[in-house]
Design a protein around this motif. Structure first.
Motif, PDB file in Angstrom:
ATOM      1  N   GLY A  16     141.017  40.124 110.652  1.00 55.93           N
ATOM      2  CA  GLY A  16     140.256  40.646 109.514  1.00 55.93           C
ATOM      3  C   GLY A  16     139.454  41.901 109.802  1.00 55.93           C
ATOM      4  N   ASP A  36     136.781  36.735 120.910  1.00 54.04           N
ATOM      5  CA  ASP A  36     137.239  35.838 119.832  1.00 54.04           C
ATOM      6  C   ASP A  36     137.571  34.488 120.466  1.00 54.04           C
ATOM      7  OD1 ASP A  36     138.518  36.643 116.760  1.00 54.04           O
ATOM      8  OD2 ASP A  36     139.106  34.695 117.601  1.00 54.04           O
ATOM      9  N   GLY A  91     131.397  34.440 112.184  1.00 52.75           N
ATOM     10  CA  GLY A  91     130.692  33.596 111.231  1.00 52.75           C
ATOM     11  C   GLY A  91     131.636  32.615 110.564  1.00 52.75           C
ATOM     12  N   PRO A 184     129.045  42.366 103.401  1.00 56.42           N
ATOM     13  CA  PRO A 184     130.281  42.493 102.627  1.00 56.42           C
ATOM     14  C   PRO A 184     130.293  41.611 101.389  1.00 56.42           C
ATOM     15  CG  PRO A 184     130.733  42.047 104.970  1.00 56.42           C
ATOM     16  CD  PRO A 184     129.281  41.773 104.729  1.00 56.42           C
TER      17      PRO A 184
HETATM   18  N1  LIG Z   1     135.972  37.854 104.188  1.00 55.86           N
HETATM   19  C1  LIG Z   1     134.940  37.910 103.340  1.00 55.86           C
HETATM   20  O1  LIG Z   1     135.117  37.934 102.117  1.00 55.86           O
HETATM   21  C2  LIG Z   1     133.529  37.961 103.890  1.00 55.86           C
HETATM   22  C3  LIG Z   1     132.476  38.337 103.026  1.00 55.86           C
HETATM   23  C4  LIG Z   1     131.191  38.402 103.525  1.00 55.86           C
HETATM   24  C5  LIG Z   1     130.936  38.142 104.853  1.00 55.86           C
HETATM   25  N2  LIG Z   1     131.967  37.764 105.671  1.00 55.86           N
HETATM   26  C6  LIG Z   1     131.649  37.510 107.077  1.00 55.86           C
HETATM   27  O2  LIG Z   1     132.622  38.139 107.911  1.00 55.86           O
HETATM   28  C7  LIG Z   1     132.815  37.349 109.087  1.00 55.86           C
HETATM   29  C8  LIG Z   1     134.262  36.847 109.147  1.00 55.86           C
HETATM   30  O3  LIG Z   1     135.115  37.891 109.197  1.00 55.86           O
HETATM   31  P1  LIG Z   1     136.536  37.977 108.475  1.00 55.86           P
HETATM   32  O4  LIG Z   1     136.434  37.742 107.027  1.00 55.86           O
HETATM   33  O5  LIG Z   1     137.025  39.278 108.982  1.00 55.86           O
HETATM   34  O6  LIG Z   1     137.298  36.674 109.028  1.00 55.86           O
HETATM   35  P2  LIG Z   1     138.725  36.370 109.658  1.00 55.86           P
HETATM   36  O7  LIG Z   1     139.063  35.008 109.178  1.00 55.86           O
HETATM   37  O8  LIG Z   1     139.708  37.462 109.399  1.00 55.86           O
HETATM   38  O9  LIG Z   1     138.434  36.353 111.235  1.00 55.86           O
HETATM   39  C9  LIG Z   1     137.559  35.465 111.815  1.00 55.86           C
HETATM   40  C10 LIG Z   1     137.761  35.535 113.314  1.00 55.86           C
HETATM   41  O10 LIG Z   1     136.697  34.799 113.911  1.00 55.86           O
HETATM   42  C11 LIG Z   1     137.228  34.049 114.980  1.00 55.86           C
HETATM   43  N3  LIG Z   1     136.369  32.892 115.237  1.00 55.86           N
HETATM   44  C12 LIG Z   1     136.239  31.791 114.454  1.00 55.86           C
HETATM   45  N4  LIG Z   1     135.396  30.933 115.040  1.00 55.86           N
HETATM   46  C13 LIG Z   1     134.978  31.488 116.208  1.00 55.86           C
HETATM   47  C14 LIG Z   1     134.129  31.062 117.249  1.00 55.86           C
HETATM   48  N5  LIG Z   1     133.524  29.875 117.217  1.00 55.86           N
HETATM   49  N6  LIG Z   1     133.934  31.883 118.316  1.00 55.86           N
HETATM   50  C15 LIG Z   1     134.580  33.083 118.375  1.00 55.86           C
HETATM   51  N7  LIG Z   1     135.397  33.537 117.413  1.00 55.86           N
HETATM   52  C16 LIG Z   1     135.599  32.751 116.340  1.00 55.86           C
HETATM   53  C17 LIG Z   1     138.633  33.631 114.499  1.00 55.86           C
HETATM   54  O11 LIG Z   1     139.466  33.256 115.575  1.00 55.86           O
HETATM   55  C18 LIG Z   1     139.085  34.884 113.766  1.00 55.86           C
HETATM   56  O12 LIG Z   1     139.813  35.743 114.640  1.00 55.86           O
HETATM   57  C19 LIG Z   1     131.857  36.187 108.977  1.00 55.86           C
HETATM   58  O13 LIG Z   1     130.642  36.515 109.599  1.00 55.86           O
HETATM   59  C20 LIG Z   1     131.695  36.044 107.472  1.00 55.86           C
HETATM   60  O14 LIG Z   1     130.530  35.351 107.111  1.00 55.86           O
HETATM   61  C21 LIG Z   1     133.247  37.663 105.215  1.00 55.86           C
END
Ligand SMILES: NC(=O)c1ccc[n+]([C@@H]2O[C@H](COP(=O)([O-])OP(=O)(O)OC[C@H]3O[C@@H](n4cnc5c(N)ncnc54)[C@H](O)[C@@H]3O)[C@@H](O)[C@H]2O)c1
Length: 256
Positions: A16, A36, A91, A184
Protein backbone atom coordinates in the motif's frame (compact mmCIF):
# COMPACT_ATOMS: atom_id res chain seq x y z
CA UNK A 1 16.92 14.45 -6.05
CA UNK A 2 14.81 15.44 -3.06
CA UNK A 3 16.17 12.93 -0.51
CA UNK A 4 19.70 12.62 -1.80
CA UNK A 5 21.87 10.41 0.46
CA UNK A 6 19.25 10.39 3.22
CA UNK A 7 18.94 7.30 5.41
CA UNK A 8 15.33 6.23 5.93
CA UNK A 9 13.20 3.72 7.80
CA UNK A 10 9.63 3.04 6.65
CA UNK A 11 7.37 0.79 8.74
CA UNK A 12 4.65 -1.23 7.00
CA UNK A 13 6.76 -0.69 3.90
CA UNK A 14 5.66 -3.96 2.30
CA UNK A 15 2.29 -2.86 0.91
CA UNK A 16 0.00 0.00 0.00
CA UNK A 17 1.09 3.50 0.96
CA UNK A 18 4.22 2.26 2.75
CA UNK A 19 5.42 0.46 -0.33
CA UNK A 20 4.64 3.44 -2.57
CA UNK A 21 6.65 5.58 -0.15
CA UNK A 22 9.65 3.23 -0.06
CA UNK A 23 9.84 3.17 -3.86
CA UNK A 24 9.40 6.93 -4.18
CA UNK A 25 11.95 7.79 -1.48
CA UNK A 26 14.52 5.45 -3.07
CA UNK A 27 13.93 7.09 -6.47
CA UNK A 28 14.59 10.43 -4.76
CA UNK A 29 17.99 9.22 -3.52
CA UNK A 30 17.28 7.75 -0.07
CA UNK A 31 18.59 4.43 1.19
CA UNK A 32 15.54 2.68 2.60
CA UNK A 33 15.13 0.11 5.39
CA UNK A 34 11.81 -1.58 4.65
CA UNK A 35 10.24 -2.82 7.91
CA UNK A 36 7.20 -5.09 7.81
CA UNK A 37 5.85 -8.30 9.34
CA UNK A 38 5.26 -9.98 5.97
CA UNK A 39 8.35 -11.41 4.28
CA UNK A 40 6.78 -11.68 0.83
CA UNK A 41 5.64 -8.07 0.97
CA UNK A 42 9.11 -6.99 2.10
CA UNK A 43 10.77 -8.89 -0.75
CA UNK A 44 8.41 -7.35 -3.32
CA UNK A 45 9.22 -3.81 -2.17
CA UNK A 46 12.97 -4.40 -1.92
CA UNK A 47 13.08 -6.10 -5.34
CA UNK A 48 11.18 -3.24 -6.95
CA UNK A 49 13.67 -0.74 -5.53
CA UNK A 50 16.91 -2.61 -6.19
CA UNK A 51 15.92 -3.68 -9.72
CA UNK A 52 15.42 0.02 -10.44
CA UNK A 53 18.95 0.79 -9.18
CA UNK A 54 17.89 2.00 -5.72
CA UNK A 55 19.21 1.01 -2.31
CA UNK A 56 17.02 -0.93 0.13
CA UNK A 57 17.04 -3.81 2.56
CA UNK A 58 14.16 -5.59 4.26
CA UNK A 59 13.75 -6.10 8.01
CA UNK A 60 11.05 -8.38 9.34
CA UNK A 61 9.43 -7.36 12.63
CA UNK A 62 6.16 -7.47 14.52
CA UNK A 63 5.65 -3.84 15.44
CA UNK A 64 2.91 -4.74 17.93
CA UNK A 65 5.73 -6.15 20.08
CA UNK A 66 7.92 -3.65 21.93
CA UNK A 67 11.12 -5.73 22.05
CA UNK A 68 10.85 -6.62 18.37
CA UNK A 69 10.29 -2.96 17.51
CA UNK A 70 13.36 -1.87 19.46
CA UNK A 71 15.41 -4.65 17.84
CA UNK A 72 14.37 -3.72 14.32
CA UNK A 73 15.09 0.00 14.74
CA UNK A 74 18.56 -0.88 16.10
CA UNK A 75 19.32 -3.41 13.33
CA UNK A 76 18.04 -1.27 10.49
CA UNK A 77 19.87 1.81 11.77
CA UNK A 78 23.08 -0.24 12.02
CA UNK A 79 22.67 -1.33 8.41
CA UNK A 80 21.90 2.22 7.26
CA UNK A 81 24.84 3.64 9.21
CA UNK A 82 22.64 6.28 10.89
CA UNK A 83 19.17 7.69 10.47
CA UNK A 84 17.71 10.87 8.95
CA UNK A 85 14.12 9.94 8.15
CA UNK A 86 11.39 7.82 9.75
CA UNK A 87 7.92 7.18 8.36
CA UNK A 88 6.10 5.29 11.10
CA UNK A 89 3.15 4.02 9.12
CA UNK A 90 2.08 0.64 10.59
CA UNK A 91 -1.46 0.40 11.91
CA UNK A 92 -4.67 -1.57 12.05
CA UNK A 93 -8.38 -0.79 11.73
CA UNK A 94 -9.45 -1.35 15.34
CA UNK A 95 -12.75 -2.92 16.43
CA UNK A 96 -16.11 -1.61 15.30
CA UNK A 97 -17.84 -2.46 18.60
CA UNK A 98 -17.91 -0.01 21.48
CA UNK A 99 -20.35 -1.55 23.97
CA UNK A 100 -19.02 -5.03 24.77
CA UNK A 101 -15.72 -3.72 23.50
CA UNK A 102 -13.41 -6.64 22.67
CA UNK A 103 -10.50 -5.57 24.85
CA UNK A 104 -7.99 -7.72 22.95
CA UNK A 105 -8.79 -5.95 19.68
CA UNK A 106 -8.76 -2.56 21.38
CA UNK A 107 -5.39 -3.29 22.98
CA UNK A 108 -3.97 -4.57 19.70
CA UNK A 109 -5.02 -1.33 17.97
CA UNK A 110 -3.45 0.74 20.75
CA UNK A 111 -0.27 -1.35 20.55
CA UNK A 112 0.14 -1.23 16.77
CA UNK A 113 -1.27 2.23 16.05
CA UNK A 114 0.07 4.20 19.00
CA UNK A 115 2.73 2.30 20.93
CA UNK A 116 4.64 1.21 17.83
CA UNK A 117 4.92 4.85 16.73
CA UNK A 118 5.97 5.93 20.22
CA UNK A 119 8.66 3.24 20.37
CA UNK A 120 9.88 3.72 16.78
CA UNK A 121 10.28 7.45 17.38
CA UNK A 122 11.82 7.15 20.84
CA UNK A 123 14.38 4.66 19.53
CA UNK A 124 15.11 6.77 16.43
CA UNK A 125 15.71 10.17 17.98
CA UNK A 126 19.17 9.39 19.39
CA UNK A 127 20.31 8.41 15.87
CA UNK A 128 18.86 11.56 14.28
CA UNK A 129 20.49 13.69 16.97
CA UNK A 130 23.87 12.22 16.03
CA UNK A 131 23.26 13.27 12.41
CA UNK A 132 22.40 16.83 13.50
CA UNK A 133 18.65 16.52 12.90
CA UNK A 134 16.01 14.54 11.08
CA UNK A 135 12.41 14.28 10.01
CA UNK A 136 9.67 12.01 11.34
CA UNK A 137 6.27 11.44 9.74
CA UNK A 138 3.55 9.46 11.50
CA UNK A 139 0.43 8.05 9.86
CA UNK A 140 -2.73 9.25 11.55
CA UNK A 141 -6.03 9.29 9.62
CA UNK A 142 -9.01 11.51 8.86
CA UNK A 143 -10.28 9.62 11.94
CA UNK A 144 -7.50 11.36 13.88
CA UNK A 145 -9.00 14.78 13.11
CA UNK A 146 -12.74 14.06 13.25
CA UNK A 147 -14.60 11.34 15.16
CA UNK A 148 -15.29 7.95 13.59
CA UNK A 149 -18.68 6.33 14.19
CA UNK A 150 -17.42 3.13 12.52
CA UNK A 151 -14.69 2.66 15.14
CA UNK A 152 -14.49 5.13 18.03
CA UNK A 153 -11.39 3.38 19.37
CA UNK A 154 -9.59 3.62 15.98
CA UNK A 155 -10.25 7.32 16.23
CA UNK A 156 -8.77 7.32 19.75
CA UNK A 157 -5.55 5.79 18.42
CA UNK A 158 -5.26 8.23 15.52
CA UNK A 159 -6.02 11.31 17.68
CA UNK A 160 -3.23 9.93 19.88
CA UNK A 161 -0.87 10.10 16.92
CA UNK A 162 -1.76 13.76 16.37
CA UNK A 163 -0.99 14.48 20.04
CA UNK A 164 2.31 12.65 19.70
CA UNK A 165 3.14 14.65 16.56
CA UNK A 166 2.45 18.02 18.17
CA UNK A 167 4.28 17.11 21.39
CA UNK A 168 7.44 15.76 19.77
CA UNK A 169 7.52 18.63 17.28
CA UNK A 170 7.85 21.10 20.16
CA UNK A 171 10.16 18.93 22.22
CA UNK A 172 12.74 18.37 19.48
CA UNK A 173 12.41 21.55 17.41
CA UNK A 174 15.69 23.07 18.62
CA UNK A 175 17.47 19.81 17.80
CA UNK A 176 16.33 20.21 14.17
CA UNK A 177 14.15 17.11 14.32
CA UNK A 178 10.85 17.93 12.60
CA UNK A 179 7.77 15.84 13.36
CA UNK A 180 4.62 15.80 11.22
CA UNK A 181 1.77 13.44 10.38
CA UNK A 182 -0.35 12.53 7.39
CA UNK A 183 -4.07 11.98 7.88
CA UNK A 184 -5.29 9.89 4.95
CA UNK A 185 -8.88 9.55 3.83
CA UNK A 186 -9.91 6.39 1.96
CA UNK A 187 -6.88 5.06 0.08
CA UNK A 188 -7.07 2.08 -2.23
CA UNK A 189 -4.85 -0.45 -0.43
CA UNK A 190 -5.43 -4.04 0.77
CA UNK A 191 -6.45 -2.56 4.14
CA UNK A 192 -9.18 -0.26 2.80
CA UNK A 193 -12.07 -2.78 2.58
CA UNK A 194 -11.46 -3.87 6.17
CA UNK A 195 -12.34 -0.35 7.38
CA UNK A 196 -15.87 -0.87 6.03
CA UNK A 197 -16.36 -4.45 7.24
CA UNK A 198 -14.70 -4.78 10.60
CA UNK A 199 -15.59 -8.03 12.45
CA UNK A 200 -19.29 -7.90 13.33
CA UNK A 201 -19.88 -5.15 10.77
CA UNK A 202 -19.63 -7.26 7.60
CA UNK A 203 -23.32 -6.86 6.72
CA UNK A 204 -22.94 -3.06 6.78
CA UNK A 205 -19.93 -2.99 4.42
CA UNK A 206 -21.78 -1.52 1.45
CA UNK A 207 -23.60 1.09 3.56
CA UNK A 208 -20.37 2.05 5.31
CA UNK A 209 -18.58 2.48 1.98
CA UNK A 210 -21.43 4.65 0.63
CA UNK A 211 -21.50 6.75 3.79
CA UNK A 212 -17.75 7.37 3.76
CA UNK A 213 -17.73 8.17 0.04
CA UNK A 214 -20.51 10.68 0.74
CA UNK A 215 -18.06 12.48 3.04
CA UNK A 216 -15.39 12.95 0.37
CA UNK A 217 -15.91 16.21 -1.57
CA UNK A 218 -13.57 14.97 -4.33
CA UNK A 219 -15.86 11.96 -4.72
CA UNK A 220 -13.21 9.28 -5.10
CA UNK A 221 -10.72 7.17 -3.19
CA UNK A 222 -7.01 7.95 -3.62
CA UNK A 223 -4.07 5.87 -4.76
CA UNK A 224 -1.21 5.08 -2.33
CA UNK A 225 1.22 7.25 -4.30
CA UNK A 226 -0.88 10.34 -3.53
CA UNK A 227 -0.11 9.88 0.16
CA UNK A 228 3.52 8.94 -0.55
CA UNK A 229 4.04 12.32 -2.32
CA UNK A 230 2.72 14.16 0.76
CA UNK A 231 5.07 12.18 3.02
CA UNK A 232 7.99 12.83 0.63
CA UNK A 233 7.38 16.57 0.95
CA UNK A 234 7.18 16.45 4.75
CA UNK A 235 10.33 14.32 5.02
CA UNK A 236 12.30 16.49 2.59
CA UNK A 237 14.17 19.73 3.27
CA UNK A 238 11.46 21.50 1.24
CA UNK A 239 9.40 21.32 4.46
CA UNK A 240 12.25 22.83 6.51
CA UNK A 241 9.98 25.22 8.53
CA UNK A 242 7.06 22.81 8.90
CA UNK A 243 6.71 20.87 12.13
CA UNK A 244 3.83 19.68 14.31
CA UNK A 245 1.38 19.49 11.39
CA UNK A 246 -1.25 16.76 10.93
CA UNK A 247 -1.72 17.06 7.14
CA UNK A 248 -5.03 15.76 5.75
CA UNK A 249 -4.63 13.81 2.50
CA UNK A 250 -8.32 13.10 2.23
CA UNK A 251 -9.95 14.72 -0.81
CA UNK A 252 -11.45 17.39 1.46
CA UNK A 253 -13.17 15.27 4.14
CA UNK A 254 -12.11 17.25 7.19
CA UNK A 255 -12.65 20.70 5.67
CA UNK A 256 -16.39 20.11 5.38
N1 LIG B 1 -5.97 2.56 3.51
C1 LIG B 1 -6.70 3.53 4.06
O1 LIG B 1 -7.79 3.87 3.58
C2 LIG B 1 -6.17 4.25 5.28
C3 LIG B 1 -6.77 5.47 5.67
C4 LIG B 1 -6.28 6.14 6.77
C5 LIG B 1 -5.20 5.66 7.47
N2 LIG B 1 -4.64 4.47 7.09
C6 LIG B 1 -3.49 4.00 7.86
O2 LIG B 1 -2.47 3.54 6.96
C7 LIG B 1 -1.76 2.46 7.57
C8 LIG B 1 -1.94 1.19 6.73
O3 LIG B 1 -1.44 1.37 5.49
P1 LIG B 1 -2.07 0.80 4.14
O4 LIG B 1 -3.47 1.20 3.97
O5 LIG B 1 -1.05 1.23 3.16
O6 LIG B 1 -2.15 -0.78 4.42
P2 LIG B 1 -1.73 -2.10 3.64
O7 LIG B 1 -2.76 -3.10 4.01
O8 LIG B 1 -1.49 -1.85 2.19
O9 LIG B 1 -0.32 -2.48 4.30
C9 LIG B 1 -0.17 -2.76 5.64
C10 LIG B 1 1.20 -3.36 5.84
O10 LIG B 1 1.43 -3.42 7.24
C11 LIG B 1 2.05 -4.65 7.53
N3 LIG B 1 1.79 -5.02 8.92
C12 LIG B 1 0.60 -5.44 9.44
N4 LIG B 1 0.76 -5.72 10.73
C13 LIG B 1 2.06 -5.48 11.06
C14 LIG B 1 2.81 -5.61 12.24
N5 LIG B 1 2.27 -6.06 13.37
N6 LIG B 1 4.13 -5.28 12.22
C15 LIG B 1 4.71 -4.86 11.05
N7 LIG B 1 4.03 -4.72 9.90
C16 LIG B 1 2.72 -5.02 9.90
C17 LIG B 1 1.43 -5.65 6.54
O11 LIG B 1 2.22 -6.80 6.38
C18 LIG B 1 1.31 -4.80 5.29
O12 LIG B 1 2.47 -4.95 4.47
C19 LIG B 1 -2.36 2.28 8.94
O13 LIG B 1 -1.64 3.05 9.88
C20 LIG B 1 -3.77 2.80 8.75
O14 LIG B 1 -4.39 3.17 9.96
C21 LIG B 1 -5.11 3.76 6.02
Amino acid sequence: MRLNEKLAIVTAGGSGMGRAGCELFAKEGATVAVVDINEENIAATVDAITSDGGKAKGFKANLADVDDTKRVIAESTDWLGGLDLLWSHAGTTGPSAFEDLPMKDYEFAMDLNVRSSVVCASESIQHMRRRGGGSIVFTSSMGGLVGSTMSPTYSVTKFGIVGLTMSLAQRYALEKIRVNAVCPGPIETPMMPSFFSRPGDEAKAEDNLKRVMGLVPMGRVAQPIEVAYAVLFLLSDEASFITGVPLPVDGGVVCR
